[in-house]
Design a protein around this motif. Structure first.
Motif, PDB file in Angstrom:
ATOM      1  N   HIS A  72      14.130  20.848 -85.076  1.00  0.00           N
ATOM      2  CA  HIS A  72      15.281  21.761 -85.125  1.00  0.00           C
ATOM      3  C   HIS A  72      15.428  22.341 -86.538  1.00  0.00           C
ATOM      4  O   HIS A  72      15.610  23.550 -86.708  1.00  0.00           O
ATOM      5  CB  HIS A  72      16.539  21.014 -84.682  1.00  0.00           C
ATOM      6  N   LEU A  73      15.316  21.477 -87.539  1.00  0.00           N
ATOM      7  CA  LEU A  73      15.403  21.934 -88.932  1.00  0.00           C
ATOM      8  C   LEU A  73      14.276  22.908 -89.255  1.00  0.00           C
ATOM      9  O   LEU A  73      14.494  23.938 -89.901  1.00  0.00           O
ATOM     10  CB  LEU A  73      15.289  20.735 -89.880  1.00  0.00           C
ATOM     11  N   ARG A  74      13.063  22.593 -88.813  1.00  0.00           N
ATOM     12  CA  ARG A  74      11.918  23.464 -89.079  1.00  0.00           C
ATOM     13  C   ARG A  74      12.135  24.848 -88.467  1.00  0.00           C
ATOM     14  O   ARG A  74      11.909  25.872 -89.114  1.00  0.00           O
ATOM     15  CB  ARG A  74      10.622  22.850 -88.526  1.00  0.00           C
ATOM     16  N   LEU A  75      12.601  24.849 -87.222  1.00  0.00           N
ATOM     17  CA  LEU A  75      12.819  26.127 -86.548  1.00  0.00           C
ATOM     18  C   LEU A  75      13.949  26.923 -87.202  1.00  0.00           C
ATOM     19  O   LEU A  75      13.864  28.151 -87.300  1.00  0.00           O
ATOM     20  CB  LEU A  75      13.093  25.903 -85.063  1.00  0.00           C
ATOM     21  N   LEU A  79      13.374  30.585 -88.646  1.00  0.00           N
ATOM     22  CA  LEU A  79      14.253  31.685 -88.248  1.00  0.00           C
ATOM     23  C   LEU A  79      14.848  32.369 -89.478  1.00  0.00           C
ATOM     24  O   LEU A  79      14.886  33.598 -89.552  1.00  0.00           O
ATOM     25  CB  LEU A  79      15.360  31.179 -87.319  1.00  0.00           C
ATOM     26  N   ALA A  80      15.280  31.576 -90.453  1.00  0.00           N
ATOM     27  CA  ALA A  80      15.822  32.158 -91.686  1.00  0.00           C
ATOM     28  C   ALA A  80      14.771  33.023 -92.377  1.00  0.00           C
ATOM     29  O   ALA A  80      15.074  34.122 -92.849  1.00  0.00           O
ATOM     30  CB  ALA A  80      16.318  31.059 -92.622  1.00  0.00           C
ATOM     31  N   ALA A  81      13.526  32.558 -92.404  1.00  0.00           N
ATOM     32  CA  ALA A  81      12.454  33.329 -93.034  1.00  0.00           C
ATOM     33  C   ALA A  81      12.203  34.631 -92.282  1.00  0.00           C
ATOM     34  O   ALA A  81      12.064  35.689 -92.893  1.00  0.00           O
ATOM     35  CB  ALA A  81      11.178  32.500 -93.105  1.00  0.00           C
ATOM     36  N   VAL A  90      14.048  28.118 -97.698  1.00  0.00           N
ATOM     37  CA  VAL A  90      13.621  27.115 -98.685  1.00  0.00           C
ATOM     38  C   VAL A  90      14.530  25.899 -98.619  1.00  0.00           C
ATOM     39  O   VAL A  90      14.058  24.754 -98.604  1.00  0.00           O
ATOM     40  CB  VAL A  90      13.597  27.716-100.115  1.00  0.00           C
ATOM     41  N   GLU A  91      15.840  26.126 -98.577  1.00  0.00           N
ATOM     42  CA  GLU A  91      16.778  25.001 -98.538  1.00  0.00           C
ATOM     43  C   GLU A  91      16.588  24.153 -97.276  1.00  0.00           C
ATOM     44  O   GLU A  91      16.641  22.929 -97.332  1.00  0.00           O
ATOM     45  CB  GLU A  91      18.219  25.496 -98.660  1.00  0.00           C
ATOM     46  N   LEU A  92      16.376  24.809 -96.144  1.00  0.00           N
ATOM     47  CA  LEU A  92      16.154  24.069 -94.904  1.00  0.00           C
ATOM     48  C   LEU A  92      14.848  23.277 -94.960  1.00  0.00           C
ATOM     49  O   LEU A  92      14.795  22.122 -94.511  1.00  0.00           O
ATOM     50  CB  LEU A  92      16.165  25.018 -93.707  1.00  0.00           C
ATOM     51  N   TYR A  93      13.803  23.864 -95.529  1.00  0.00           N
ATOM     52  CA  TYR A  93      12.536  23.136 -95.668  1.00  0.00           C
ATOM     53  C   TYR A  93      12.652  22.007 -96.692  1.00  0.00           C
ATOM     54  O   TYR A  93      12.011  20.967 -96.543  1.00  0.00           O
ATOM     55  CB  TYR A  93      11.380  24.079 -95.993  1.00  0.00           C
ATOM     56  N   ARG A  94      13.470  22.194 -97.715  1.00  0.00           N
ATOM     57  CA  ARG A  94      13.706  21.086 -98.660  1.00  0.00           C
ATOM     58  C   ARG A  94      14.383  19.919 -97.932  1.00  0.00           C
ATOM     59  O   ARG A  94      14.031  18.760 -98.135  1.00  0.00           O
ATOM     60  CB  ARG A  94      14.564  21.552 -99.832  1.00  0.00           C
ATOM     61  N   GLU A  95      15.364  20.250 -97.108  1.00  0.00           N
ATOM     62  CA  GLU A  95      16.043  19.207 -96.325  1.00  0.00           C
ATOM     63  C   GLU A  95      15.060  18.528 -95.374  1.00  0.00           C
ATOM     64  O   GLU A  95      15.058  17.306 -95.235  1.00  0.00           O
ATOM     65  CB  GLU A  95      17.207  19.816 -95.537  1.00  0.00           C
ATOM     66  N   LEU A  96      14.221  19.320 -94.749  1.00  0.00           N
ATOM     67  CA  LEU A  96      13.229  18.784 -93.823  1.00  0.00           C
ATOM     68  C   LEU A  96      12.265  17.834 -94.531  1.00  0.00           C
ATOM     69  O   LEU A  96      11.998  16.734 -94.048  1.00  0.00           O
ATOM     70  CB  LEU A  96      12.452  19.932 -93.171  1.00  0.00           C
ATOM     71  N   THR A  97      11.757  18.242 -95.702  1.00  0.00           N
ATOM     72  CA  THR A  97      10.805  17.384 -96.409  1.00  0.00           C
ATOM     73  C   THR A  97      11.481  16.171 -97.045  1.00  0.00           C
ATOM     74  O   THR A  97      10.822  15.162 -97.280  1.00  0.00           O
ATOM     75  CB  THR A  97      10.009  18.185 -97.461  1.00  0.00           C
ATOM     76  N   ALA A  98      12.772  16.261 -97.295  1.00  0.00           N
ATOM     77  CA  ALA A  98      13.503  15.080 -97.760  1.00  0.00           C
ATOM     78  C   ALA A  98      13.632  14.060 -96.626  1.00  0.00           C
ATOM     79  O   ALA A  98      13.506  12.858 -96.841  1.00  0.00           O
ATOM     80  CB  ALA A  98      14.884  15.472 -98.284  1.00  0.00           C
ATOM     81  N   ARG A  99      13.864  14.545 -95.411  1.00  0.00           N
ATOM     82  CA  ARG A  99      13.949  13.672 -94.228  1.00  0.00           C
ATOM     83  C   ARG A  99      12.587  13.092 -93.857  1.00  0.00           C
ATOM     84  O   ARG A  99      12.493  11.976 -93.400  1.00  0.00           O
ATOM     85  CB  ARG A  99      14.427  14.457 -93.012  1.00  0.00           C
ATOM     86  N   ASP A 100      11.557  13.937 -93.998  1.00  0.00           N
ATOM     87  CA  ASP A 100      10.217  13.570 -93.558  1.00  0.00           C
ATOM     88  C   ASP A 100       9.220  13.915 -94.668  1.00  0.00           C
ATOM     89  O   ASP A 100       8.506  14.914 -94.590  1.00  0.00           O
ATOM     90  CB  ASP A 100       9.889  14.338 -92.263  1.00  0.00           C
ATOM     91  N   GLY A 104       3.084  17.016 -93.924  1.00  0.00           N
ATOM     92  CA  GLY A 104       2.240  17.888 -94.727  1.00  0.00           C
ATOM     93  C   GLY A 104       2.392  19.355 -94.397  1.00  0.00           C
ATOM     94  O   GLY A 104       2.391  20.216 -95.286  1.00  0.00           O
ATOM     95  N   LYS A 105       2.529  19.677 -93.111  1.00  0.00           N
ATOM     96  CA  LYS A 105       2.685  21.079 -92.719  1.00  0.00           C
ATOM     97  C   LYS A 105       3.977  21.660 -93.278  1.00  0.00           C
ATOM     98  O   LYS A 105       4.013  22.807 -93.720  1.00  0.00           O
ATOM     99  CB  LYS A 105       2.640  21.216 -91.206  1.00  0.00           C
ATOM    100  N   ALA A 106       5.041  20.859 -93.269  1.00  0.00           N
ATOM    101  CA  ALA A 106       6.313  21.329 -93.819  1.00  0.00           C
ATOM    102  C   ALA A 106       6.211  21.521 -95.333  1.00  0.00           C
ATOM    103  O   ALA A 106       6.755  22.483 -95.877  1.00  0.00           O
ATOM    104  CB  ALA A 106       7.435  20.353 -93.476  1.00  0.00           C
ATOM    105  N   LEU A 107       5.480  20.634 -96.001  1.00  0.00           N
ATOM    106  CA  LEU A 107       5.291  20.793 -97.446  1.00  0.00           C
ATOM    107  C   LEU A 107       4.496  22.063 -97.753  1.00  0.00           C
ATOM    108  O   LEU A 107       4.836  22.802 -98.681  1.00  0.00           O
ATOM    109  CB  LEU A 107       4.579  19.567 -98.023  1.00  0.00           C
ATOM    110  N   LEU A 108       3.456  22.319 -96.966  1.00  0.00           N
ATOM    111  CA  LEU A 108       2.672  23.542 -97.180  1.00  0.00           C
ATOM    112  C   LEU A 108       3.535  24.788 -96.969  1.00  0.00           C
ATOM    113  O   LEU A 108       3.472  25.746 -97.739  1.00  0.00           O
ATOM    114  CB  LEU A 108       1.461  23.571 -96.259  1.00  0.00           C
ATOM    115  N   ARG A 109       4.356  24.761 -95.928  1.00  0.00           N
ATOM    116  CA  ARG A 109       5.230  25.917 -95.659  1.00  0.00           C
ATOM    117  C   ARG A 109       6.267  26.070 -96.761  1.00  0.00           C
ATOM    118  O   ARG A 109       6.564  27.184 -97.197  1.00  0.00           O
ATOM    119  CB  ARG A 109       5.897  25.755 -94.288  1.00  0.00           C
ATOM    120  N   LEU A 110       6.826  24.959 -97.244  1.00  0.00           N
ATOM    121  CA  LEU A 110       7.782  25.017 -98.351  1.00  0.00           C
ATOM    122  C   LEU A 110       7.121  25.629 -99.581  1.00  0.00           C
ATOM    123  O   LEU A 110       7.702  26.498-100.246  1.00  0.00           O
ATOM    124  CB  LEU A 110       8.336  23.627 -98.672  1.00  0.00           C
TER     125      LEU A 110
END
Length: 186
Positions: A72-75, A79-81, A90-100, A104-110
């Motif tokens: 849900h966070l990733r999507l 959507l924001a992008a 960026v903020e949502l992906y930061r939250e996502l990578t903090a949770r998980d 690796g895919k989320a880190l690459l996207r961030l």
């Protein structure tokens, strides 16, 4: 199922109506709804995707699969992008990578989003984090090479791409390496 069929047929508005009807009837399979949201984003229906994400947010309270919450966070970030709000993404992906932190895919996207914002230093660090994860090394090296090219550090980019190719040889990376070598020779 009817919503999925409409989505596959390129009729996102009708798909959203069917998903809405399913939710109103008590259907709570959030993972399938999240896949539908991804389909809406891919078809360019940002409004429908946003509406569905809002509805799914209500369902994702306690007791739901943490993977669904992460997706849900990733999507929301995607959507924001798509809507042009890279900062929110960026903020949502930061939250996502903090949770998980091992996603690796989320880190690459961030890293990619940070580079879009012009924060090349933070993007580099994020790619380095991703590169320490199993299976992400080659792609993280390619992304770091792209940053080096942006900075016109062509020799550094060549080394990164050569290392990526030794880990996992891919035709598009090999072609890119040839192009970057030409730039480095100039």
């Amino acid at each position: 199922l009817l919503g999925d069929l409409y989505l596959n047929a390129g009729q996102p508005a009708e798909a959203v109506e069917r998903y809405e009807a399913a939710i109103a009837a008590g259907w709570e399979e959030s993972s399938r709804l999240l896949r539908a949201v991804e389909g809406l984003i891919l078809t360019g229906d940002a409004e429908g995707a946003a509406h569905m994400l809002d509805r799914i947010s209500v369902q994702l309270g306690q007791g739901h699969d943490p993977a669904d919450v992460t997706e849900h966070l990733r999507l929301k970030g995607e959507l924001a992008a798509v809507q042009g709000d890279v900062g929110a993404s960026v903020e949502l992906y930061r939250e996502l990578t903090a949770r998980d932190p091992l996603n690796g895919k989320a880190l690459l996207r961030l890293g990619q989003l940070l580079a879009l914002e012009g924060d090349l230093g933070d993007a580099e660090l994020t790619y380095e984090r991703a590169g320490r994860l199993e299976g992400m090394q080659a792609e993280a090296l390619v992304r770091r090479a792209e940053l080096a090219v942006q900075r016109e550090r062509f020799d550094e980019a060549v080394k990164l791409l050569e290392t990526a190719e030794t880990i996992e040889s891919r035709p598009h990376v090999a072609r890119y390496l040839v192009q970057v070598r030409r730039l480095a020779e100039r």
